[in-house]
Design a protein around this motif. Structure first.
Motif, PDB file in Angstrom:
ATOM      1  N   LEU A  98     -33.222  58.477   4.147  1.00  0.00           N
ATOM      2  CA  LEU A  98     -31.858  58.279   3.660  1.00  0.00           C
ATOM      3  C   LEU A  98     -31.163  57.171   4.445  1.00  0.00           C
ATOM      4  O   LEU A  98     -30.516  56.292   3.858  1.00  0.00           O
ATOM      5  N   VAL A  99     -31.304  57.202   5.766  1.00  0.00           N
ATOM      6  CA  VAL A  99     -30.684  56.173   6.606  1.00  0.00           C
ATOM      7  C   VAL A  99     -31.288  54.803   6.317  1.00  0.00           C
ATOM      8  O   VAL A  99     -30.571  53.800   6.186  1.00  0.00           O
ATOM      9  N   LEU A 100     -32.629  54.747   6.198  1.00  0.00           N
ATOM     10  CA  LEU A 100     -33.291  53.472   5.936  1.00  0.00           C
ATOM     11  C   LEU A 100     -32.914  52.923   4.555  1.00  0.00           C
ATOM     12  O   LEU A 100     -32.661  51.712   4.404  1.00  0.00           O
ATOM     13  N   ALA A 101     -32.864  53.798   3.563  1.00  0.00           N
ATOM     14  CA  ALA A 101     -32.520  53.362   2.209  1.00  0.00           C
ATOM     15  C   ALA A 101     -31.077  52.871   2.147  1.00  0.00           C
ATOM     16  O   ALA A 101     -30.779  51.841   1.525  1.00  0.00           O
ATOM     17  N   ALA A 102     -30.169  53.596   2.794  1.00  0.00           N
ATOM     18  CA  ALA A 102     -28.766  53.176   2.801  1.00  0.00           C
ATOM     19  C   ALA A 102     -28.593  51.855   3.546  1.00  0.00           C
ATOM     20  O   ALA A 102     -27.805  50.988   3.129  1.00  0.00           O
TER      21      ALA A 102
ATOM     22  N   TYR B 202     -27.275  48.417   1.848  1.00  0.00           N
ATOM     23  CA  TYR B 202     -26.108  47.754   2.432  1.00  0.00           C
ATOM     24  C   TYR B 202     -26.388  46.276   2.672  1.00  0.00           C
ATOM     25  O   TYR B 202     -25.569  45.413   2.330  1.00  0.00           O
ATOM     26  N   LEU B 203     -27.550  45.955   3.235  1.00  0.00           N
ATOM     27  CA  LEU B 203     -27.894  44.560   3.512  1.00  0.00           C
ATOM     28  C   LEU B 203     -28.000  43.735   2.232  1.00  0.00           C
ATOM     29  O   LEU B 203     -27.609  42.564   2.198  1.00  0.00           O
TER      30      LEU B 203
ATOM     31  N   PHE C 155     -20.947  49.308  -1.673  1.00  0.00           N
ATOM     32  CA  PHE C 155     -21.920  49.192  -0.591  1.00  0.00           C
ATOM     33  C   PHE C 155     -21.297  48.504   0.624  1.00  0.00           C
ATOM     34  O   PHE C 155     -21.961  47.772   1.336  1.00  0.00           O
ATOM     35  N   GLY C 156     -20.013  48.748   0.860  1.00  0.00           N
ATOM     36  CA  GLY C 156     -19.312  48.076   1.937  1.00  0.00           C
ATOM     37  C   GLY C 156     -19.704  48.544   3.317  1.00  0.00           C
ATOM     38  O   GLY C 156     -19.392  47.880   4.312  1.00  0.00           O
ATOM     39  N   SER C 157     -20.373  49.676   3.425  1.00  0.00           N
ATOM     40  CA  SER C 157     -20.827  50.195   4.713  1.00  0.00           C
ATOM     41  C   SER C 157     -22.061  51.057   4.468  1.00  0.00           C
ATOM     42  O   SER C 157     -22.341  51.455   3.334  1.00  0.00           O
TER      43      SER C 157
ATOM     44  N   ALA D  33     -23.085  53.520   1.289  1.00  0.00           N
ATOM     45  CA  ALA D  33     -24.331  53.324   0.552  1.00  0.00           C
ATOM     46  C   ALA D  33     -25.191  54.576   0.534  1.00  0.00           C
ATOM     47  O   ALA D  33     -26.139  54.664  -0.267  1.00  0.00           O
ATOM     48  N   MET D  34     -24.889  55.554   1.378  1.00  0.00           N
ATOM     49  CA  MET D  34     -25.696  56.773   1.413  1.00  0.00           C
ATOM     50  C   MET D  34     -25.580  57.576   0.125  1.00  0.00           C
ATOM     51  O   MET D  34     -26.496  58.323  -0.230  1.00  0.00           O
TER      52      MET D  34
END
Length: 313
Positions: free
Chosen positions: A166-170, A174-175, A185-187, A191-192
Motif C-alpha cells: 500500500l505504501v509503495l503503491a501510494a 504520487y510521483l 494525488f497531492g500527497s 494517494a493511499m
C-alpha cells in the motif's frame, strides 16, 4: 459453593448439553439475541421507532439484564471450565478470552450511554455486536474463530505485506500523478485511497491515473492486487480444510477406540454423539467415518483367525 459453580458451568457451557435445562437455556438466549438484532435494525426506521420506541426500550433493558447476569455467571463459574482450570487466575484468563470479550461488548454500549456522552445512534449500532454472541452456539462460527486463532500468524503476515505494498503503491502514484492531479494525488496519504481501492481490486473509479506513467504503474498495481486479494482467502480455505481434517481424524480415533471390543454400547454411542457435536461435524459425515472405520476393521480381520486373531497366511 464449588458444586454451584459446577452446576452453572454445566448449564451455560454449550459443550455439555445432556439435559433439557441446558438446551432450553440455549434456545432462550439464541431467541433473545435474534430479537435484539431485529430490534436494533428496526429502530433505524424512523416511523417504526416512533411507534414502538417504548417496546424497543423494554426489550433493551430486559436483554441487558439477562446478558449481564449471564456474563457475571460465566465469569464466576469459569474456574470449572477445563480450558481455564490450570490457570493461575482462571477468571481473568476467561475474561480475556474471545467469547468473553464478545459477551462484554454485547452489554457495554448500554452502560456507556450512562457514563459517557456519546451519539446515541452510534451506541445503537454498536448493539449489533450482540449477533456475535451466536458464535457460542454455532459450530460454523466457532470453527471460523478457531481458524482465525490458529492462522493468526499467517493472516498477520498477509496484512503486513498489504501494508508494505500500500505504501509503495501510494508513493509510486504520487510521483507519477501529483503534478497533474494535485487534488487527488497531492500527497502520499491522499494517494493511499486509490492504492487501497486498486490493491483490493475494488476499483471505485473515482480516482484514476491520467498520465502514461501513472496508467502503466496502476496496471501493475492492479495485477499485484489480484494476488493480494486472493491471499487471505487462500489462508482461510487452507485453515478450514486442515481443521476439518483434524476433526475428522479425532472422531475416527474415538470410533476406533469404541470399536476395540467389536461393539458400541449405549454409553459409548452417547459419548460419540457428544464428541460429534463438539467437533461440529454433521451426522452424514459421522456416518461416513463410521462406515470407513468398520470397513477397514473388516478388511483387516479377513486374514486373521476369528478365534485367536493369528494370521492365517
Amino acid at each position: 459453593m464449588g458444586q454451584l459453580q459446577k452446576l452453572i458451568h454445566e448449564k451455560l457451557d454449550p459443550s455439555d448439553r445432556t439435559d433439557r435445562v441446558g438446551r432450553y437455556l440455549d434456545l432462550f438466549l439464541i431467541t433473545l439475541i435474534a430479537i435484539n438484532v431485529a430490534a436494533v435494525v428496526l429502530e433505524t426506521v424512523s416511523s417504526i421507532n416512533a411507534r414502538f420506541h417504548t417496546a424497543f426500550w423494554v426489550i433493551e433493558v430486559i436483554s441487558v439484564a439477562v446478558f449481564s447476569v449471564e456474563y457475571i455467571a460465566r465469569v464466576w463459574a469459569s474456574p470449572e471450565h477445563p480450558e481455564f482450570q490450570d490457570k493461575a487466575h482462571p477468571r481473568l484468563a476467561y475474561m480475556l478470552s474471545p467469547l468473553a470479550l464478545i459477551d462484554l461488548l454485547a452489554i457495554l454500549p448500554f452502560y456507556l450511554g450512562f457514563l459517557v456522552d456519546m451519539d446515541l445512534r452510534f451506541l445503537r449500532v454498536l448493539r449489533l455486536l450482540r449477533i456475535l454472541k451466536l458464535t457460542r452456539y454455532s459450530s460454523a462460527m466457532s470453527m471460523l474463530l478457531d481458524v482465525f486463532r490458529e492462522e493468526a500468524n499467517a493472516f498477520f503476515a498477509g496484512f503486513f505485506i498489504l501494508i508494505v505494498l500500500l505504501v509503495l503503491a501510494a508513493s509510486g502514484a504520487y510521483l507519477a500523478e501529483h503534478e497533474v492531479q494535485p487534488d487527488k494525488f497531492g500527497s502520499i496519504p491522499a494517494a493511499m485511497w486509490w492504492a487501497m481501492a486498486t490493491l483490493t481490486t475494488v476499483g471505485y473509479g473515482d480516482v484514476t491515473p491520467v498520465t502514461p506513467a501513472g496508467q502503466i504503474f496502476g496496471s501493475l498495481v492492479g495485477v499485484v492486487g489480484i494476488g493480494i486479494a486472493a491471499l487471505p482467502a487462500g489462508i482461510l480455505a487452507s485453515g478450514m480444510a486442515d481443521l476439518l481434517r483434524r476433526r475428522r481424524a479425532e472422531l475416527t480415533k474415538q470410533l476406533r477406540v469404541a470399536l476395540e471390543d467389536g461393539v458400541i454400547d449405549a454409553d459409548e454411542e452417547e459419548e460419540l454423539e457428544q464428541i460429534r457435536r463438539d467437533l461440529g461435524l454433521s451426522k452424514r459425515v459421522a456416518e461416513e467415518i463410521r462406515d470407513d472405520v468398520q470397513r477397514s476393521r473388516k478388511h483387516a480381520g479377513l486374514g486373521q483367525c476369528p478365534h485367536c486373531g493369528r494370521n492365517l497366511g
